[in-house]
Design an enzyme around this catalytic site. Structure first.
Site, PDB file in Angstrom:
ATOM      1  N   CYS A 143      10.781   9.469   5.953  1.00  0.00           N
ATOM      2  CA  CYS A 143      12.095   8.944   6.379  1.00  0.00           C
ATOM      3  C   CYS A 143      13.230   9.977   7.028  1.00  0.00           C
ATOM      4  O   CYS A 143      13.419   9.749   8.176  1.00  0.00           O
ATOM      5  CB  CYS A 143      12.640   7.959   5.413  1.00  0.00           C
ATOM      6  SG  CYS A 143      11.651   6.846   4.547  1.00  0.00           S
TER       7      CYS A 143
HETATM    8  N1  LIG Z   1       7.827   5.826   2.035  1.00  0.00           N
HETATM    9  C1  LIG Z   1       9.233   5.535   2.055  1.00  0.00           C
HETATM   10  O1  LIG Z   1       9.618   6.116   0.987  1.00  0.00           O
HETATM   11  C2  LIG Z   1       9.760   4.461   2.817  1.00  0.00           C
HETATM   12  C3  LIG Z   1      11.090   4.027   2.390  1.00  0.00           C
HETATM   13  C4  LIG Z   1      11.789   3.252   3.481  1.00  0.00           C
HETATM   14  C5  LIG Z   1      11.180   2.843   4.545  1.00  0.00           C
HETATM   15  N2  LIG Z   1       9.973   3.379   5.034  1.00  0.00           N
HETATM   16  C6  LIG Z   1       9.471   2.833   5.919  1.00  0.00           C
HETATM   17  O2  LIG Z   1       8.313   1.767   5.848  1.00  0.00           O
HETATM   18  C7  LIG Z   1       7.603   1.848   6.891  1.00  0.00           C
HETATM   19  C8  LIG Z   1       6.102   2.197   6.138  1.00  0.00           C
HETATM   20  O3  LIG Z   1       6.073   3.193   5.511  1.00  0.00           O
HETATM   21  P1  LIG Z   1       5.207   4.006   4.328  1.00  0.00           P
HETATM   22  O4  LIG Z   1       5.642   4.906   3.807  1.00  0.00           O
HETATM   23  O5  LIG Z   1       4.932   2.600   3.555  1.00  0.00           O
HETATM   24  O6  LIG Z   1       3.581   4.131   5.214  1.00  0.00           O
HETATM   25  P2  LIG Z   1       2.357   4.340   4.649  1.00  0.00           P
HETATM   26  O7  LIG Z   1       1.635   5.069   5.611  1.00  0.00           O
HETATM   27  O8  LIG Z   1       2.425   4.800   3.431  1.00  0.00           O
HETATM   28  O9  LIG Z   1       1.655   2.928   4.810  1.00  0.00           O
HETATM   29  C9  LIG Z   1       1.350   2.234   6.169  1.00  0.00           C
HETATM   30  C10 LIG Z   1       0.080   1.238   5.720  1.00  0.00           C
HETATM   31  O10 LIG Z   1       0.067   0.667   6.999  1.00  0.00           O
HETATM   32  C11 LIG Z   1      -1.408   0.662   7.211  1.00  0.00           C
HETATM   33  N3  LIG Z   1      -1.453   0.366   8.950  1.00  0.00           N
HETATM   34  C12 LIG Z   1      -1.086   0.937   9.888  1.00  0.00           C
HETATM   35  N4  LIG Z   1      -1.301   0.064  10.909  1.00  0.00           N
HETATM   36  C13 LIG Z   1      -1.608  -0.879  10.621  1.00  0.00           C
HETATM   37  C14 LIG Z   1      -1.773  -2.063  11.467  1.00  0.00           C
HETATM   38  N5  LIG Z   1      -1.798  -2.199  12.968  1.00  0.00           N
HETATM   39  N6  LIG Z   1      -2.179  -3.152  10.625  1.00  0.00           N
HETATM   40  C15 LIG Z   1      -2.462  -3.130   9.430  1.00  0.00           C
HETATM   41  N7  LIG Z   1      -2.015  -2.126   8.594  1.00  0.00           N
HETATM   42  C16 LIG Z   1      -1.700  -0.987   8.925  1.00  0.00           C
HETATM   43  C17 LIG Z   1      -1.862   2.151   7.146  1.00  0.00           C
HETATM   44  O11 LIG Z   1      -3.307   2.009   6.958  1.00  0.00           O
HETATM   45  C18 LIG Z   1      -1.078   2.148   5.806  1.00  0.00           C
HETATM   46  O12 LIG Z   1      -1.646   1.776   4.627  1.00  0.00           O
HETATM   47  C19 LIG Z   1       7.892   2.976   7.685  1.00  0.00           C
HETATM   48  O13 LIG Z   1       8.630   2.301   8.982  1.00  0.00           O
HETATM   49  C20 LIG Z   1       8.714   4.016   7.013  1.00  0.00           C
HETATM   50  O14 LIG Z   1       9.666   4.620   7.821  1.00  0.00           O
HETATM   51  C21 LIG Z   1       9.224   4.060   4.149  1.00  0.00           C
END
Ligand SMILES: NC(=O)c1ccc[n+]([C@@H]2O[C@H](COP(=O)([O-])OP(=O)(O)OC[C@H]3O[C@@H](n4cnc5c(N)ncnc54)[C@H](O)[C@@H]3O)[C@@H](O)[C@H]2O)c1
Length: 431
Positions: free
Chosen positions: A270
């Site tokens: 992030c």
């Molecule tokens: N990790 C954090 O602390 C956090 C906090 C707030 C916001 N975010 C935001 O949330 C979003 C997700 O982050 P995250 O940390 O959960 O990512 P992550 O990589 O942990 O998880 C994302 C998941 O999406 C899957 N994926 C990718 N493309 C796909 C598709 N086309 N169809 C289905 N599944 C798909 C991946 O295999 C993965 O399991 C991002 O935009 C991030 O900026 C993350």
């Protein structure tokens, strides 16, 4: 039954696309609230693990997950054609940067294409992935409307940023207020009703763009303040002032000051990334975000400063970095998590390696680490203390490390997190 009624009486079937750090806790929370939840991911292994009741996200207790799976309230699939059966769909896929620091919306686009392929009247679609203002109405809405259905009339579309803080025991998906902004009033109401079933407080805003901007303000605020305090740390170093003592004293002011702490650099999915989504979009509108760029430069310089400190420490015993055995404690991007994304420890290791240091590390959350073309394996702390390295670096202050034992070992230590606050020793080199 209207979509709103289906949500309010928990008859709505909920789909969560992207079962990572954000999506899996959210899916479990909806299942716990009594909904029938289907998780969608492109990763076959993740779907299989969920269906076997196994959690791969530290913040999701396996007992909670398996209870929901056994009660048939949660299942996972890679079959995107099932999206058509969902009443509400949350999109939680990654939004990384390209090498050029431009937004990479390819994951969002793929997920939205899958939703569009089976879109039907009455569905509620919510984007949760962090992104630049305008993504929902400029990118997602036209893709969903391509076959003739109209947003806010035939289907509902909203943006709701995810604010989860992995590893935070006090604030979790349930008690972090949720911001919701829809394409129109009907969309905002439906999305707000959905989150109100699981989250303690929902805050409605007037548009998807405001909701998108809220998240970027929050993360830019952190990136810029961390940049400021890192610059203060570099300045204090030149003036021989202990920055940690300065911050501890400053934070006794009961108003108008909020402590931020220096460190080896920014990490995670992030804070190092999101502000560049904002500066990219601002540039498209002829606006240059100077604070973001400056904070980015300062934060990116911190691993170099850590390596300089290692050089200073080794100098006191007449050794060079080249050929020295340097051990890193903690490589995850922050305390008590297993997330390595953008971890500054990787930069520190790489820079030390380039200067000829012989590297090793300990991290109970990260058993193995790929560095260029070779793989390092985490070393037990007791083994490190038996065969002391020439210098150690605390990059991540995991709470399980026995800091007393590390100090008593008598080796040189560069402490980038003030983990050794209560210890005084000429062998400790603080940031
Ligand atoms: N990790 C954090 O602390 C956090 C906090 C707030 C916001 N975010 C935001 O949330 C979003 C997700 O982050 P995250 O940390 O959960 O990512 P992550 O990589 O942990 O998880 C994302 C998941 O999406 C899957 N994926 C990718 N493309 C796909 C598709 N086309 N169809 C289905 N599944 C798909 C991946 O295999 C993965 O399991 C991002 O935009 C991030 O900026 C993350």
């Amino acid at each position: 039954m209207t979509p709103l009624e289906r949500i309010r009486n928990k008859q709505a079937r909920i789909g969560v696309i992207g079962l990572g750090y954000v999506g899996l806790p959210l899916a479990v929370e909806f299942a716990r609230a009594g909904f029938d939840v289907t998780g969608f991911d492109v990763d076959v292994a993740k779907a299989a693990q969920i269906n076997a009741g196994k959690s791969y996200i530290p913040d999701v207790a396996e007992s909670d997950l398996s209870a929901m799976v056994n009660a048939r309230r949660l299942r996972a699939t890679t079959d995107m054609t099932e999206l058509g059966a969902m009443d509400a769909i949350d999109i939680c896929v990654p939004t990384p940067l390209r090498k050029t620091k431009d937004p990479d919306l390819s994951y969002v686009v793929l997920a939205v294409e899958a939703v569009a392929a089976t879109l039907r009247k009455g569905q509620l679609i919510v984007l949760e992935s962090t992104t630049y203002p305008g993504t929902t109405d400029e990118v997602v809405q036209p893709m969903l409307e391509a076959k003739g259905l109209k947003a806010d009339v035939d289907f509902l579309l909203a943006f709701s940023p995810e604010r989860v803080d992995p590893g935070n025991q006090q604030f979790t998906t349930k008690n972090i207020p949720k911001i919701v902004g829809g394409i129109g009033e009907a969309s905002t109401q439906a999305a707000a009703a959905l989150y109100a079933t699981t989250v303690e407080r929902v805050v409605q805003v007037s548009s998807t763009r405001v909701a998108e901007m809220v998240k970027l303000l929050e993360n830019t605020f952190r990136a810029v303040n961390i940049g400021l305090v890192n610059e203060i740390a570099l300045m204090c170093h030149k003036m021989d002032i202990g920055v940690w003592e300065v911050i501890d004293a400053a934070k006794t002011k009961p108003f108008g000051f909020m402590p931020f702490y220096p460190g080896p650099g920014l990490g995670g999915h992030c804070i190092p990334i999101d502000p560049f989504y904002l500066s990219w979009k601002a540039r498209q509108n002829g606006f240059e975000c100077r604070f973001i760029e400056l904070a980015g430069h300062i934060n990116a310089s911190m691993p170099h400063f850590v390596v300089e400190k290692v050089g200073d420490a080794l100098n006191t015993v007449r050794k060079a970095v080249n050929g020295a055995r340097v051990h890193v404690f903690g490589v995850a991007y922050k305390r008590d998590v297993n997330d390595m994304r953008e971890s500054p420890a990787l930069d520190v290791l790489e820079l030390l390696g380039k200067r000829g240091a012989v590297l090793s590390y300990s991290d109970p959350f990260v058993p193995q680490l790929r560095l260029d073309d070779h793989v390092l394996t985490s070393v037990e702390v007791s083994d490190v203390l038996r065969h002391l390295p020439d210098c150690s670096v605390i990059c991540t202050d995991h709470s399980v490390f026995d800091y007393g034992a590390i100090v008593r070992s008598g080796g040189l230590i560069v402490d980038t997190r003030n983990a050794l606050k209560q210890y005084a020793s000429p062998t400790i080199f603080r940031l």
